[in-house]
Write an enzyme that holds these catalytic residues in place. Structure first.
Site, mmCIF file in Angstrom:
data_model
loop_
_atom_site.group_PDB
_atom_site.id
_atom_site.type_symbol
_atom_site.label_atom_id
_atom_site.label_comp_id
_atom_site.label_asym_id
_atom_site.label_seq_id
_atom_site.Cartn_x
_atom_site.Cartn_y
_atom_site.Cartn_z
ATOM 1 N N GLU A 139 0.751 -1.234 -0.007
ATOM 2 C CA GLU A 139 -0.024 -0.192 0.104
ATOM 3 C C GLU A 139 0.766 1.217 0.139
ATOM 4 O O GLU A 139 0.602 2.324 -0.723
ATOM 5 C CB GLU A 139 -0.890 -0.051 1.221
ATOM 6 N N ASP A 279 -4.311 -9.410 -8.555
ATOM 7 C CA ASP A 279 -4.679 -8.475 -9.383
ATOM 8 C C ASP A 279 -3.234 -7.639 -10.124
ATOM 9 O O ASP A 279 -3.120 -7.972 -11.291
ATOM 10 C CB ASP A 279 -5.685 -7.494 -9.211
ATOM 11 N N GLU A 372 -18.557 -5.181 -3.609
ATOM 12 C CA GLU A 372 -17.359 -5.741 -3.456
ATOM 13 C C GLU A 372 -17.193 -6.982 -3.950
ATOM 14 O O GLU A 372 -16.181 -7.465 -4.695
ATOM 15 C CB GLU A 372 -17.029 -5.429 -1.923
ATOM 16 N N GLU A 393 -11.831 0.739 -10.771
ATOM 17 C CA GLU A 393 -11.524 0.088 -11.376
ATOM 18 C C GLU A 393 -12.459 0.002 -12.546
ATOM 19 O O GLU A 393 -12.032 -0.289 -13.686
ATOM 20 C CB GLU A 393 -11.490 -1.797 -10.997
#
Ligand SMILES: *[C@@H]1O[C@H](CO)[C@@H](O)[C@H](O)[C@H]1NC(C)=O
Ligand SMILES: *[C@@H]1O[C@H](CO)[C@@H](O)[C@H](O)[C@H]1NC(C)=O
Ligand SMILES: *[C@@H]1O[C@H](CO)[C@@H](O)[C@H](O)[C@H]1NC(C)=O
Ligand SMILES: *[C@@H]1O[C@H](CO)[C@@H](O)[C@H](O)[C@H]1NC(C)=O
Ligand SMILES: *[C@@H]1O[C@H](CO)[C@@H](O)[C@H](O)[C@H]1NC(C)=O
Ligand SMILES: *[C@@H]1O[C@H](CO)[C@@H](O)[C@H](O)[C@H]1NC(C)=O
Length: 579
Positions: A139, A279, A372, A393
């Protein structure tokens, strides 16, 4: 978090890069049947959204990390990102101005150089990473390191527009200080980094050794660029070593798992997909190839991509599968998977991207936003993951598809997204995450990625002037990094055909991009139009099983414009591959 068989002969790979570079520069005002006034109206709506989020952050939260829009207060959330159980929270940490760092590149994309410069000055005088806070490496890498190096590169490029004293690489110094704090995380027997590190004291005693595939496999863009900018190769070397180790752990099907142990280098969770925990691993392989030009990234990406298409795809959907057997495990749609059509568009697999994107849009329309997690096999929401935290996204994929096709339909999709965000999530104090998409109850949190990504991609949908003079790759956090031939180490500059996109066609007064005009690069070079093109490794859906029976089922390959063949196992490929 956002988050393996070979396909192209070497010369074709050069062409794929030219295609990808060009892909990012579409014509800006193409004749696409979407009126100028409407475009301007939508662009202004996005500007309003960004400034509503930004100004409220600056008023009620800065220099803390993120805004709590319902209570008009702040949260020092950097130490909480990825920290589901909120363990080992710092006692004395007052934030790192996270949302400001995340906003810098967006301010440039939106054309606000004055505010960009104000932000740089504040950060150079006041930001320090010498803080006793345990943070998530992934992150912190994508948000802070990525935000800083991207803003640094932009400050260099826009230096003539900066008003105050000349820019002195302050952001790069901050990025270097942060990068140095990352390095102890990589000191493991495997080279795989710990997921957590204390910025001041390094790896904590008894730190968890569990990490995720995206956690240790998507550091190469930021750390690679940091090395290129500083001349200190340690960052790139650490990230590359981890990536190579991770890749060596793939199964014989070229699949990876979701979580692993950094000390033993063994998998913990064998089931994986293209969503949470994995991802950006896929995303960074192809983007590292574009940015650094090394065949190694292409080879990894290409094998990984084929395996995803082979084992995870079910028509337009992607489920999860066991990396060892390829057997489907979870039939779930997740909001994070919505980045995949964008990645496919970058690759040239526009037809497949379009198909999946439309399915995500159906789900968006059904709920008003993307939940989600949605259980495909039961057709219901996941019982505990019903939230929508303003994720980017879907907007991101919409942006890529519009760039590639110039189909105004995607601008209408953008209108729906913008309409939903304003209707459901805008509050007096900013934009609030949705806690439950079935009730649209809100949560007191405005994530920094709403400013770095969601607003940026929506803006670029209606105004891409930022992309006109330079090719960029966007990191998984939406921070642009310029594609420079000088960073293509093993790639002679002559192979990066920097000006072929300027080839003009009588019918297209705007710059031609192979992606937007949907022709093979070779065709562009020959200045003739006609060959339909698809991706480097698209597996078409002639039969429900996604398999081919004869070579004719496989069509023409995008990059080389050569006919593809049907392999012995019944999958389309460009050369003879025995699966
Ligand atoms: C954080 O803020 C508190 C209250 O203003 C202050 O007492 C403390 O010294 C600050 N800590 C750091 C590390 O800046
Ligand atoms: C730049 O951002 C600041 C802060 O939101 C705002 O006051 C200013 O009007 C903006 N400038 C432009 C040109 O949009
Ligand atoms: C640094 O922070 C202090 C306190 O918030 C502020 O007064 C000062 O103006 C900041 N520096 C810059 C260059 O903005
Ligand atoms: C680390 O774990 C050992 C063994 O469980 C324990 O004795 C020690 O107190 C732990 N140290 C810390 C700092 O938690
Ligand atoms: C996307 O799919 C729609 C519906 O099937 C089709 O009409 C459209 O032409 C497709 N666009 C592209 C670029 O494939
Ligand atoms: C770039 O464009 C110029 C002018 O059209 C041309 O002379 C030159 O050959 C081009 N270079 C490449 C690498 O295509």
């Amino acid at each position: 978090m956002r988050s393996p068989e070979p396909c192209l002969p070497a010369p074709a790979r050069l062409a794929v890069v030219a295609l990808l570079l060009a892909a990012l520069i579409g014509g800006a005002v193409g004749v696409d049947g979407y009126g100028r006034a409407r475009r301007l109206h939508m662009k202004n709506k996005v500007l309003e959204m960004f400034y509503h989020a930004y100004d409220n952050y600056m008023t009620y939260a800065f220099p803390h990390d993120e805004l709590k829009p319902l209570t008009k207060s702040f949260t020092d959330s950097l130490s909480e990102l990825g920290n589901l159980n909120l363990e080992h929270l710092p006692q004395d940490y007052n934030g790192s101005a996270l949302t400001l760092v995340e906003s810098l590149s967006s301010l440039v994309v939106l054309g606000n150089i004055t505010e960009f410069e104000r932000g740089i000055l504040w950060l150079s005088e006041n930001l320090t990473f010498d803080v006793d806070a345990r943070i998530n490496l992934f992150e912190c890498n994508i948000r802070l390191l990525g935000g800083l190096i991207s803003a640094h590169l932009l400050a260099k490029d826009y230096s003539s527009q900066l008003k105050d004293e000349p820019y002195q690489d302050q952001l790069l110094h901050l990025a270097e200080s942060l990068g140095n704090r990352f390095l102890p995380a990589f000191e493991t027997p495997t080279g795989l980094p710990y997921a957590w590190i204390n910025l001041k004291y390094g790896v904590m005693e008894n730190e968890t050794t569990e990490t995720s595939t995206s956690g240790c496999g998507s550091l190469i863009l930021e750390m690679g660029v940091l090395s290129r900018l500083t001349g200190d190769s340690r960052y790139e070397a650490a990230a590359l070593r981890a990536l190579r180790k991770l890749w060596s752990m793939r199964s014989s099907l070229n699949l990876v798992g979701t979580t692993l142990d950094v000390l033993t280098g063994k998998w913990i969770e064998y089931s994986s997909g293209i969503g949470a925990g994995v991802d950006s691993f896929y995303e960074y392989l192809i983007k590292a190839y574009i940015l650094f030009g090394s065949d190694e990234y292409w080879d990894m990406f290409h094998s990984a991509y084929l395996a995803v298409q082979k084992y995870f795809r079910h028509g337009p959907w992607y489920h999860e599968a066991d990396m060892r057997t390829g057997e489907a495990t979870h039939w779930q749609l997740t909001s994070l998977q919505a980045f995949w059509p964008g990645l496919q568009t970058l690759l040239g697999d526009v037809a497949a991207a379009n198909l999946s994107h439309r399915e995500f849009y159906n789900v968006w329309q059904r709920f008003g936003v993307l939940p989600e997690r949605y259980l495909l096999d039961y057709g219901v929401l996941h019982p505990t993951e019903k939230y929508y935290p303003l994720r980017p996204e879907f907007a991101e994929s919409t942006f890529y598809l519009y760039q590639a096709t110039k189909d105004p339909w995607y601008l209408e999709v953008g209108e729906t997204i913008i309409g939903s965000l304003n209707y459901y999530t805008k509050v007096d104090g900013g934009f609030a995450s949705v806690r439950d998409v079935s009730t649209m109850k809100l949560e007191d949190h405005q994530h920094s990625f709403f400013l770095s990504e969601t607003c940026k991609y929506l803006f670029l949908l209606y105004d891409d002037s930022f992309l006109r003079n330079q090719n960029y790759i966007f990191t998984t956090e939406g921070h642009p990094l310029p594609v420079r031939s000088t960073w293509h180490a093993k790639f002679p500059a002559t192979h990066v055909l920097s000006n072929w996109t300027f080839v003009k066609d009588e019918n297209q007064p705007i710059r031609v991009s192979a992606l937007s005009s949907q022709v093979c690069p070779e065709t562009v070079f020959r200045k003739s139009i006609g060959s339909p093109w698809e991706s480097a490794c698209h597996v078409p859906d002639v039969y429900a099983s996604h398999r081919c029976r004869t070579d004719d089922d496989c069509g023409t390959e995008a990059v080389t414009c050569k006919k593809r063949t049907c392999s012995m196992a019944g999958y389309c490929s460009l050369w003879l591959v025995i699966y």
